[in-house]
Scaffold this motif. Structure first.
Motif, short mmCIF file in Angstrom:
data_model
loop_
_atom_site.label_atom_id
_atom_site.label_comp_id
_atom_site.label_asym_id
_atom_site.label_seq_id
_atom_site.Cartn_x
_atom_site.Cartn_y
_atom_site.Cartn_z
N ALA A 4 0.79 -0.98 -0.11
CA ALA A 4 0.16 -0.11 -0.03
C ALA A 4 0.99 1.31 0.08
CB ALA A 4 -0.92 0.03 0.98
N THR A 5 0.28 2.23 -0.60
CA THR A 5 0.85 3.45 -0.65
C THR A 5 -0.04 4.74 -0.07
OG1 THR A 5 0.29 4.08 -2.97
CG2 THR A 5 2.55 3.07 -2.33
N VAL A 20 -6.76 11.40 3.46
CA VAL A 20 -5.75 10.45 3.00
C VAL A 20 -6.17 9.51 2.22
CG1 VAL A 20 -4.41 8.80 4.58
CG2 VAL A 20 -5.24 10.89 5.31
N ASN A 21 -5.37 9.14 1.16
CA ASN A 21 -5.37 8.21 -0.04
C ASN A 21 -4.67 6.79 0.20
OD1 ASN A 21 -7.68 9.31 -2.06
ND2 ASN A 21 -6.04 11.07 -1.82
N ILE A 22 -5.22 5.86 0.15
CA ILE A 22 -4.37 4.57 0.43
C ILE A 22 -4.82 3.88 -0.83
CG2 ILE A 22 -3.96 2.33 1.53
CD1 ILE A 22 -5.01 3.73 4.28
N THR A 23 -3.76 3.47 -1.66
CA THR A 23 -3.60 2.39 -2.84
C THR A 23 -3.10 1.27 -2.40
OG1 THR A 23 -1.77 3.46 -3.79
CG2 THR A 23 -3.81 4.70 -4.23
N GLY A 24 -3.40 0.03 -3.38
CA GLY A 24 -2.72 -0.98 -3.31
C GLY A 24 -3.33 -1.96 -2.33
N GLN A 25 -2.38 -2.78 -1.68
CA GLN A 25 -2.90 -4.01 -0.73
C GLN A 25 -2.60 -3.27 0.77
OE1 GLN A 25 -1.00 -7.39 -1.81
NE2 GLN A 25 -2.12 -7.65 -3.70
N LEU A 26 -3.92 -3.35 1.36
CA LEU A 26 -3.76 -2.82 2.90
C LEU A 26 -3.78 -4.17 3.54
CD1 LEU A 26 -3.96 -0.70 4.74
CD2 LEU A 26 -6.64 -0.38 4.40
N VAL A 27 -2.53 -4.64 3.81
CA VAL A 27 -2.38 -6.02 4.27
C VAL A 27 -1.27 -5.92 5.46
CG1 VAL A 27 -3.34 -7.36 2.41
CG2 VAL A 27 -0.92 -6.88 2.65
N TYR A 28 -1.09 -7.06 6.06
CA TYR A 28 -0.11 -7.14 7.20
C TYR A 28 1.23 -6.47 6.95
CZ TYR A 28 3.04 -9.14 10.66
OH TYR A 28 3.90 -9.40 11.66
N ASP A 29 1.84 -6.58 5.89
CA ASP A 29 3.06 -6.29 5.32
C ASP A 29 3.12 -4.48 5.42
OD1 ASP A 29 4.12 -8.81 5.25
OD2 ASP A 29 4.08 -8.77 3.03
N SER A 30 2.02 -4.05 5.22
CA SER A 30 1.89 -2.55 5.12
C SER A 30 1.36 -1.83 5.96
CB SER A 30 1.38 -1.83 3.71
OG SER A 30 -0.10 -2.52 3.52
N ILE A 52 -10.17 4.60 0.50
CA ILE A 52 -9.75 3.28 0.05
C ILE A 52 -10.13 2.87 -1.12
CG2 ILE A 52 -9.20 2.79 2.62
CD1 ILE A 52 -11.43 0.75 2.77
N SER A 53 -10.77 3.50 -1.89
CA SER A 53 -11.51 3.08 -3.28
C SER A 53 -10.07 2.51 -4.02
CB SER A 53 -11.82 4.36 -3.84
OG SER A 53 -13.10 4.80 -2.94
N GLU A 54 -8.99 2.78 -4.05
CA GLU A 54 -7.93 2.17 -4.78
C GLU A 54 -7.34 0.86 -4.08
OE1 GLU A 54 -5.64 4.87 -7.13
OE2 GLU A 54 -7.37 6.19 -7.13
N VAL A 55 -7.93 0.53 -3.22
CA VAL A 55 -7.28 -0.60 -2.34
C VAL A 55 -7.90 -1.89 -2.99
CG1 VAL A 55 -7.37 -2.01 -0.08
CG2 VAL A 55 -6.82 0.33 0.00
N THR A 56 -6.98 -2.66 -3.34
CA THR A 56 -7.45 -3.98 -4.02
C THR A 56 -7.59 -5.14 -3.15
OG1 THR A 56 -4.85 -4.39 -4.31
CG2 THR A 56 -6.01 -3.18 -6.18
#
Length: 116
Positions: A4-5, A20-30, A52-56
């Motif tokens: 995630a970024t 605040v925009n979050i993109t990518g994978q919102l998972v343990y690693d990030s 979190i619209s761009e969270v996959t």
């Protein structure tokens, strides 16, 4: 795996909210770096919107990060923007709508927070 970024956008004083925009994978690693980003926001605003619209992908630690967002900025002052039906369904299963509005656009978020 795409981590995630996070980007942070402060609006003009007339609207007075931080997006605040979050993109990518919102998972343990990030999640830890995202939580640190939340605590690094020291500017005051009337409202805080997390998109979190761009969270996959989101896992349980990602949902925990959303709770951290609400606790950090106040449940009455924060909202989540998500237009991904699968992720929105997970947020409702976790009953996060009890903490903050879950809406599909920034405009809806501003309306939901000012109507509280």
């Amino acid at each position: 795996m795409e981590k995630a970024t996070v980007t942070i956008e402060k609006t003009s004083n007339t609207d007075n909210y931080i997006l605040v925009n979050i993109t990518g994978q919102l998972v343990y690693d990030s999640v830890e770096s995202i939580r640190q980003t939340f605590t690094s926001i020291t500017e005051k605003a009337d409202h805080y919107i997390l998109s979190i619209s761009e969270v996959t992908t989101i896992d349980s630690t990602g949902i925990g990060a959303l709770v951290t967002f609400a606790k950090t900025f106040g449940e009455n002052n924060s909202a989540i923007v998500c237009n991904n039906p699968k992720i929105t369904k997970l947020l409702h299963i976790a009953r996060l709508e009890l903490l903050f509005p879950i809406v599909e656009s920034v405009e809806e978020a501003k309306t939901a927070m000012t109507s509280k």
